[in-house]
Design an enzyme around this catalytic site. Structure first.
Site, mmCIF file in Angstrom:
data_model
loop_
_atom_site.group_PDB
_atom_site.id
_atom_site.type_symbol
_atom_site.label_atom_id
_atom_site.label_comp_id
_atom_site.label_asym_id
_atom_site.label_seq_id
_atom_site.Cartn_x
_atom_site.Cartn_y
_atom_site.Cartn_z
ATOM 1 N N HIS A 100 1.011 -1.323 0.078
ATOM 2 C CA HIS A 100 0.116 -0.182 -0.051
ATOM 3 C C HIS A 100 0.815 1.175 0.094
ATOM 4 C CE1 HIS A 100 -2.348 -3.110 2.259
ATOM 5 N NE2 HIS A 100 -3.586 -2.643 1.934
ATOM 6 N N ASP A 103 2.277 2.140 3.537
ATOM 7 C CA ASP A 103 3.219 1.112 3.920
ATOM 8 C C ASP A 103 4.706 1.475 3.791
ATOM 9 O OD1 ASP A 103 0.950 -0.517 4.509
ATOM 10 O OD2 ASP A 103 1.400 -1.712 2.501
HETATM 11 C C1 XUL Z 1 -7.435 -6.789 3.959
HETATM 12 C C2 XUL Z 1 -6.832 -7.109 2.676
HETATM 13 C C3 XUL Z 1 -5.792 -6.082 2.132
HETATM 14 C C4 XUL Z 1 -5.639 -6.114 0.864
HETATM 15 C C5 XUL Z 1 -5.113 -5.050 0.614
HETATM 16 O O1 XUL Z 1 -8.439 -7.883 4.741
HETATM 17 O O2 XUL Z 1 -6.644 -8.330 2.637
HETATM 18 O O3 XUL Z 1 -4.543 -6.180 2.893
HETATM 19 O O4 XUL Z 1 -5.155 -7.354 0.463
HETATM 20 O O5 XUL Z 1 -5.528 -3.734 0.665
#
Ligand code: XUL
Ligand code: CO
Length: 435
Positions: A100, A103
């Site tokens: 993300h 992150d």
């Molecule tokens: C949350 C989840 C996230 C997504 C990316 O449950 O799986 O980490 O993979 O935003």
């Protein structure tokens, strides 16, 4: 600085090795059906859990502090975390990672500062990728942690927040493009509702479709040629998440004519939260030609939330790899370990053990699935079960040339149909014979 001095490079030693820091089944260069194992599996490390996870839960703060998290300046810390990340990826021997925006780079005092932070870190990541050959499987925007997104991002009742989400996704997509990301993911973190008493459901659906269409438009403008993926999840953090499961997302995409623009990122733990199996969710996506990528993890049968555990169940991996292989394997997608070590697994080494276990599990899944497919007994059983549709009335049904009158004539002339055995137990034992 070396963050994992105890580990040199995890290599394949075969199933009789007693060294826990080796692969027993994952042999990256082994050819399977003319393709390297690593190119079938396309393993990725999830930055948020592996580098940023602190071992916290609802009842307690973090239970470990990684050495790269001890740097006090946030930007220096972000850079140091990247160095630790690439050391980890290289030693583990994965080809991909996923992140993300928030992150990899900290959020600044305002939007411009956040963008500047991200741009700087992306440059460092670009260099580390070039030096190591490690690639980005997908990027995404965290539009759920900051309190501004309390009532949603692309479904927010306030257009100012909706705009914020658009601008943030725009920038995250640019970062993903800059790093050669092969996909861009939308997990609808807070796209859902807590109570219908304050929610205009129809309007929020419309907003979400507009949000995704704007993302498609910008993807074109940017010339980003990766795949856009939606990751279904039925609940958590909201009571009801709009991207409930594969079938719901596919229906939504078709309703708003977005079905050609998105594929699905299927997560095992999200499947079970929705009351489905992992295999079911993969199958529904594959049947629509929309199986894009996988978040490989597992939940706990006895717990009703997203525990994001490393996947170690051989059966689940076999069933998953069967669906993935039968769908033709991954193109831009891969197996991203959206998984975290347990709160009690406080040691940096546990990050290796978790990934090694998961990678070996999916390597076995692949090897077993390929044997099942090559023997074709399962495939033949299913083909025989539906053989009636190859000719006569059955073939007419599939060709769209049958009607109720023909059916009535047929039923009147025929004897009462007798069910044939579905042979479930025989088939379950057949699968066991490959394991
Ligand atoms: C949350 C989840 C996230 C997504 C990316 O449950 O799986 O980490 O993979 O935003
Ligand atoms: Co996920």
């Amino acid at each position: 600085m070396e963050y994992f001095p105890e580990v040199k490079k995890v290599s394949f030693e075969g199933k009789d090795s007693k060294n826990p820091l080796t692969f027993k089944y994952y042999d990256p260069d082994r050819l399977i059906l003319g393709k390297k194992m690593k190119d079938h599996l396309r393993f990725a490390v999830a930055y948020w859990h592996t580098l940023k996870g602190v071992g916290s839960d609802m009842f307690g703060a973090g239970s470990w502090k990684r050495p790269w998290e001890t740097v006090s300046d946030p930007m220096r810390r972000a850079e140091e975390t990247l160095y630790a990340a690439f050391e980890f990826f290289t030693k583990l021997g994965v080809d991909y990672y996923c992140f993300h925006d928030r992150d990899i780079a900290p959020e600044g005092q305002n939007f411009s500062e956040s963008c500047k932070n991200l741009d700087y870190i992306v440059k460092v990541a670009r260099k580390l990728q070039n030096d190591s050959g490690i690639k980005l499987l997908w990027g995404t925007a965290n539009c759920f942690s900051n309190p501004r997104y309390t009532h949603g991002a692309g479904t927010n009742p306030d257009p100012k927040v909706f705009a914020y989400a658009c601008a943030q996704v725009k920038h995250a997509m640019e970062a993903t493009q800059e790093l050669g990301g092969e996909n861009y993911v939308f997990w609808g973190g807070r796209e859902g509702y807590e109570t219908l008493l304050n929610t205009n459901y129809a309007l929020e659906q419309e907003l979400f479709a507009r949000f995704l269409q704007m993302a498609v438009d910008y993807k074109r403008e940017l010339g980003f040629d990766g795949t856009l993926l939606i990751e279904p999840k039925p609940k958590e953090p909201t009571k009801h998440q709009y991207d409930f499961d594969s079938a719901t997302v596919l229906g939504f995409l078709r309703q708003y004519n977005l079905q050609d623009e998105f594929k699905l990122n299927i997560e095992a733990n999200h499947a079970t939260l929705a009351g489905h199996t992992f295999q079911h969710e993969l199958t529904v996506a594959a049947a629509a030609g929309a199986l894009g990528s996988v978040d490989a993890n597992t939940g706990d049968m006895l717990l009703g939330w997203d525990t994001d555990q490393f996947p170690t169940n051989i059966y689940d991996a076999v069933y998953a790899m069967l669906v993935i292989q039968q769908a033709g394997g991954f193109t831009t997608g891969g197996l991203n370990f959206d998984a975290k070590a347990r709160r009690g697994s406080v040691d940096g080494l546990d990050l290796f053990y978790g990934h090694i276990a998961a990678m070996d599990t999916f390597a076995r899944g692949l090897l077993i699935a390929v044997k099942i497919i090559e023997d074709s007994m399962l495939e033949q059983f299913i083909a025989d079960r539906y053989a009636g549709y190859n000719s006569g009335f059955g073939a007419k049904v599939l060709a769209g040339k049958a009607d109720f009158r023909q059916a009535e004539v047929l039923v009147t002339a025929n004897e009462e149909p007798v069910p044939a055995s579905g042979r479930q137990e025989y088939l379950e034992n057949l699968i066991n014979s490959y394991i």
